[in-house]
Scaffold this active site. Sequence first.
Site, short mmCIF file in Angstrom:
data_model
loop_
_atom_site.label_atom_id
_atom_site.label_comp_id
_atom_site.label_asym_id
_atom_site.label_seq_id
_atom_site.Cartn_x
_atom_site.Cartn_y
_atom_site.Cartn_z
N ASP A 281 0.84 -1.20 0.00
CA ASP A 281 0.00 0.00 0.00
C ASP A 281 0.87 1.24 0.00
O ASP A 281 2.07 1.18 0.24
CB ASP A 281 -0.97 -0.02 1.19
CG ASP A 281 -0.25 -0.12 2.54
OD1 ASP A 281 0.59 0.75 2.83
OD2 ASP A 281 -0.52 -1.08 3.29
N GLU B 108 21.39 -22.86 -17.44
CA GLU B 108 20.49 -21.97 -16.68
C GLU B 108 21.26 -20.74 -16.20
O GLU B 108 20.76 -19.62 -16.27
CB GLU B 108 19.91 -22.72 -15.47
CG GLU B 108 18.83 -23.72 -15.84
CD GLU B 108 18.40 -24.59 -14.67
OE1 GLU B 108 17.21 -24.91 -14.60
OE2 GLU B 108 19.27 -24.98 -13.84
#
Length: 732
Positions: A535, A615
């Site tokens: 928020d 990877e």
Amino acid sequence: MAIIINEQEKTFTLQTNNTAYQMKVNPYGVLLHTYYGKKVPYEDMSYIVDNDMNPNHVVENPKIKGDDVYCAIERLPQEISCYGCGDYRESAINIRNADGSLGLQLVYHSARVEEGKYSIPSLPAFYGKEGETLVITLKDKVYDIYLHLYYGVLAEYDLICRYVKIENKTKNPITVEKALSVTLDLEYGNYDMVSFYGKWAQERLLQRNEIMHGKSQVFSTRGTSGHTMNPFAIICDKSATETQGSAYGLALVYSGSFLISSSKCYYDSTRVVAGINPENFCYVLQPDECFHTPEVAMVYSDEGFGKMSRCFHKAIRNNLCRGKYKNARRPVLINNWEGTYFDFNADKLVAIAEEAAKLGVELFVMDDGWFGRRVNDWGGLGDWSPNEEKLGCTLKELSERINAAGLQFGIWFEPECVNEDSALYEEHPDYAFRMPGRTPALARHQLVLDFSRKDVRENIYQQLKKVLDSANISYVKWDYNRFICDLYSATAGAENQGRVLHEFILGLYELLERLTTEYPDVLFESCASGGGRFDCGMHYYMPQAWTSDDTDAIERIKIQYGTSFCYPVSTMGAHVSTVPNHQTARVTPLSTRGLVASFGTYGLELDLTKASEEEKEEIKRQIAQFKQHYDLIQYGEYYRLISPFDPYSNFCVWSTVASDQSEALVACVRNRNPGNPSPEIVKLFGLDPNKRYTVNGGERKYLGSTLMQNGLRIFVPFGEYTSCLYHVVAAE
Ligand code: GLA
């Protein structure tokens, strides 16, 4: 001038670059809300309301004719709504007077303009010297109770902020039973409410409902903003889309229990109120005391949601986030949580860090499990001293080893919580919220500390400070993994328990202010079981927040999509993790995981010592690409092009465009996989129509207008959940 006061017409007009907001004092002293929408030259807009109507409560001896006698106040658009004296719609402010009656009769008292955007004592708020503030004071007809309505205007972002200061100038205590920050009365029109709901690992999913007679609400009663509903909502035309229609965004700058409520009212007007949830809120205000409500920031857009979001993004980045990392490039991090969970020691962490350094990672974050009795999540919270036995060294030694590997060192805390199995709880059981005589409900085996108490905050502050001073710590992950129940403060007294939930948040803010001020070079990231406290309140203290514990790329595009309606990319913590994904067991290509994480803060959360060479090469490429496009991704203009919920598309597509329109990135993720799919073409936005652009360095130069009107054809590699990124660059 962003604020126009017209003494003759008794109007107050706020103007931003593209919007205007107007209020008017009617002949009976009532402050009416008369306009909020697209900017137009100044006019008294009150002609659409019956502003001569007598709201009968304000006239001492009403000689009112005909129908008006019946509660006219309910038929007038109010700037701030109070219960008790004739307005039966949802109230923002409820005051119980010392005589026991509930209600105010507010009339205009005075107004003043201040330079700069206001700040609020003890609460976070947007800031800006370039802004302007209007303060309108209303007074109760009977008692010396004042409401000071604050309006802060940041014109460049079309941002209008509001809060209310309630002042008790009577000689007796009064009780604030409801203290919301905003009433927004829209006199006519039919609206939808768009809001963002969810749960752990599925935060901020979009929902859109028609505002009907009766209430549509998003709220939290958890003491924190929570996963289940975000303290942000949009009120929009029924036809509003990403690119057209009216949209009013309301973002609460608050991290506690909240309420955003909308309803269609009497005579089909629409009322929206927003602020602190009145559930379990009750604040006794002593003579000469003031109560400050949290801020609500509003953006109006007449070009749909996209423009509204971009205004919020810029305002949050530039005028809400603070500190060194507000706009500085943040380090690419690796966090060990999904890589090791609780099972680690210093050697294991250093081994991961050494691998990470080779790929371009800049910061290593040691997550939960390094302190006290913390071998699992049953114990240890509250005891913030390193478990040297587990680590195999001191914290200083560990940080030095990480630094020697070429990485900064960061650490995890959960300062607001405590396990019963901890030295802190054994010594101070009263530090935790628990009701007298009742066994408190545990969540994740823990309780919440009473941060409304200064002594509790001080204890935690001293512990944290000791850790932060003991080693070279560059980053803090501030976690919070449960909600509040059994609310009772051992020291507040029976009469003040209604203040505690709000004062818990004020206490949290005070501690964050202290620590972020004392450690200005530390990057703070907020977290609450993933995105449970995402928020604007938290972003005032911490420029980024962990968006969700769900690191599955295909779930993340939904979560990041919803989050992007209010919050900018720069606030969204996003990591590449391993497959099968730990939350969903889904297997997605590493390239897609990387692409999705790079439209956040990009980090890693896996054990690199187990990664293959292939990877690692791919991750190295991703980090280099992320760093190359950092400014464009973090500061560009964000466009949602195809929603992940679009039933007609197999893709989720979004873009970011440089503010000078010199380049753009278009990210496409295949989220559905039918056989023999139709071609996918997406229209771009935000380019310069007259410039020519290349796409991924190709020969062909497209006019910006062509890419925006005829679109870009998407070619994504064959396979499940594949993705691609287009770099669109102005060629001339
Ligand atoms: C929460 C966070 C995770 C991790 C764990 C540690 O769930 O969201 O990222 O830090 O806590 O316990």
